[in-house]
Enzyme design. Sequence first.
Site, mmCIF file in Angstrom:
data_model
loop_
_atom_site.group_PDB
_atom_site.id
_atom_site.type_symbol
_atom_site.label_atom_id
_atom_site.label_comp_id
_atom_site.label_asym_id
_atom_site.label_seq_id
_atom_site.Cartn_x
_atom_site.Cartn_y
_atom_site.Cartn_z
ATOM 1 N N ARG A 101 -23.969 2.725 -9.147
ATOM 2 C CA ARG A 101 -23.380 3.870 -9.856
ATOM 3 C C ARG A 101 -23.262 3.540 -11.337
ATOM 4 N NH1 ARG A 101 -18.359 5.928 -6.152
ATOM 5 N NH2 ARG A 101 -18.985 4.829 -4.252
ATOM 6 N N HIS B 271 -16.185 -5.283 2.998
ATOM 7 C CA HIS B 271 -15.760 -3.896 3.174
ATOM 8 C C HIS B 271 -16.950 -3.076 3.695
ATOM 9 C CE1 HIS B 271 -13.346 -0.319 1.383
ATOM 10 N NE2 HIS B 271 -14.159 0.105 2.322
ATOM 11 N N ARG C 5 -14.493 13.141 4.177
ATOM 12 C CA ARG C 5 -15.353 13.878 3.255
ATOM 13 C C ARG C 5 -16.746 13.240 3.189
ATOM 14 N NH1 ARG C 5 -12.665 10.042 -0.031
ATOM 15 N NH2 ARG C 5 -14.254 8.777 -1.007
ATOM 16 N N LYS D 9 0.832 -1.217 0.000
ATOM 17 C CA LYS D 9 0.000 0.000 0.000
ATOM 18 C C LYS D 9 0.860 1.258 0.000
ATOM 19 C CE LYS D 9 -4.253 -1.558 2.236
ATOM 20 N NZ LYS D 9 -5.103 -1.425 3.412
ATOM 21 N N LYS E 88 -15.506 1.110 -5.753
ATOM 22 C CA LYS E 88 -16.847 0.700 -5.338
ATOM 23 C C LYS E 88 -17.844 0.841 -6.484
ATOM 24 C CE LYS E 88 -15.787 2.312 -0.708
ATOM 25 N NZ LYS E 88 -15.950 3.434 0.244
#
Lengths: 160, 441
Positions: free
Chosen positions: B336, B208, B292, B158, B237
């Site tokens: 989405r 998740h 956010r 990561k 996602k």
Amino acid sequence: MDLNYLKKLIKMLDSSNLSEIEIEEEGTKIRLSKPKQKIATQLPTQIITPYPSITNINPQPAEIKEKPEPTTSTEEFNMSKIFEVKAPMVGTFYRSPSPEAKPYVDVGSTVKEGTLLCIIEAMKLMNEIESEVGGKIVKILVENGQPVEYNQVLFYIEKP
Amino acid sequence: MFNKILIANRGEIALRIIRTCMEMGIKTVAVYSTADKNALHVRFADEAVCIGPPEPEESYLNIPRIIATAEITNAEAIHPGDGYLAENAEFAEICFDSKLVFIGPDPTMIKSTENKFLFKQHIKNIGLPVIPGSEDYIKNHKDAEQIIEQFGFPVVLKSAYGREGMGISIIHRIEDLEKAMQNLREKSQKIFGNNQIYIEKFIKGARHIGIQILGDKSGNIVHLGERDCTIQRNNKKLLEECPSPFLDITLREQMGNDAIMLAKSIKYTGAGTVEFLIDPDKNFYVTEMNTRLQAEHPITEEVFHIDIVKEQIRIANGNRLLKKKTIPTGHSIECRIFAESPDKDKLPTGTITTYHPPGGNGIRIDSSCYSGFVINPLNEPLIAKIIVIAGDRESAIKRMLRSLDEFIVEGVNTNKSIFKKILTDPKFKSYNYDTEYFETQ
């Protein structure tokens, strides 16, 4: 000069029926007047960052062009010879380095590539706008102290 | 309350914020690039200012232009939306210096979560569970090998500053390690301006989950349940649901309390999301915190009967959270819908010739598209977020399938068919999948 104080005054004037307020205090004189729809702020000497007036910015550039012109008399232009100077940024348009100073250019001024045309103030920074072409200023489309948006046409320069 | 708010974003999220402002009686200022001259956020706002050319760096990511616009329009606060400058501490700081209210957390809070590795150490230090991994950044091959010896393959590399699914690399074989490390370093340097990386154990069969947090300036922090974001493709996602079929009341409260504890440890204000991974034995790990508004926030709004943007504005204005906690009801799913290029290596472009969104009971469409809308390859090609709310999961799935059938988009390719596949998959119906849903197809 306290900007918040000035802001309050502007708001007060804006919401009132008055067309003018004049205040004198410790040697500083402020005169705020309200011609037609806009509020012009007349500031004392050496204020580098005049507070912009409250103006609705029109998203349609075409309509901005239709607004009354401050300086020119003739309206006939041969557009093929006209170079449009557009604002490269958002900010407040100033024609001179300070309220008392002479404008950088006027209608009729001859300019060269690199001639200083105006200032656009953004985030308290004075950005000098230079001409990209040589020619004659035939029209100034924005009034001193007016906010401008990106790509808004500021000047017409007639190329030789 | 604020008189006027500038929205430093575009598309459906800008429109979504403008709508809440309208309901609150707050005037709005839209900013737009020359490519978005005909965008709906420009038309819906009370004022709109063109701030630059189409490149995001010259418009929606350009801090001086946005601040200058707030100054000339006398806006008192800036809402950054859910992308672009929403998690940029420098922007939040400049807003503060320019006497503008940033509708979001303080810059110090954004900063403390920016470096994922350092924030992970913080999570660990306050006693919350984190994914086992390296105690420091990895400098060389040897550091990585130690971790691999301990946990076995696969492992996850990561980036310290990774975000939005970027800066993650899963390693399955020792032969790939060296090259993957080098690639990720180079990519991280390029995207995040920092090449530090760390390594973690790969959690097999993980789900998740994100827990929605709201904190006010008086120190009150609440959680608004979870969003299950397990369905992902390339770490992005795609479909989210609330509540998660994987959690029971006890687990939800445990995770919710941990999320509150983490938010309290950095005195968090505003809306935020604490992200978790849960393994099949229901051991959970806190992975990061997003400071956010998230793209999938509408599903929480539907289930909790709350307007999260309104809460953000109220909190930024110094108002306290409402004492009365809403009772969550029903089940919500978000899909989405993106424009997709038939050629996978190219960015989608084109004009939407026909746009007909679904409607009816329990359907919410967050979109800024219309017939004639031009997809600009410089922006995220989101067409619409379809959000459904129904009494239970099964009804919500049926309602989403109906919405997808009703939804007509012509002129560009979309990813609509992928949702139909997911929603009719018996594995999805029985919640028998993990974050590798697409890899195991």
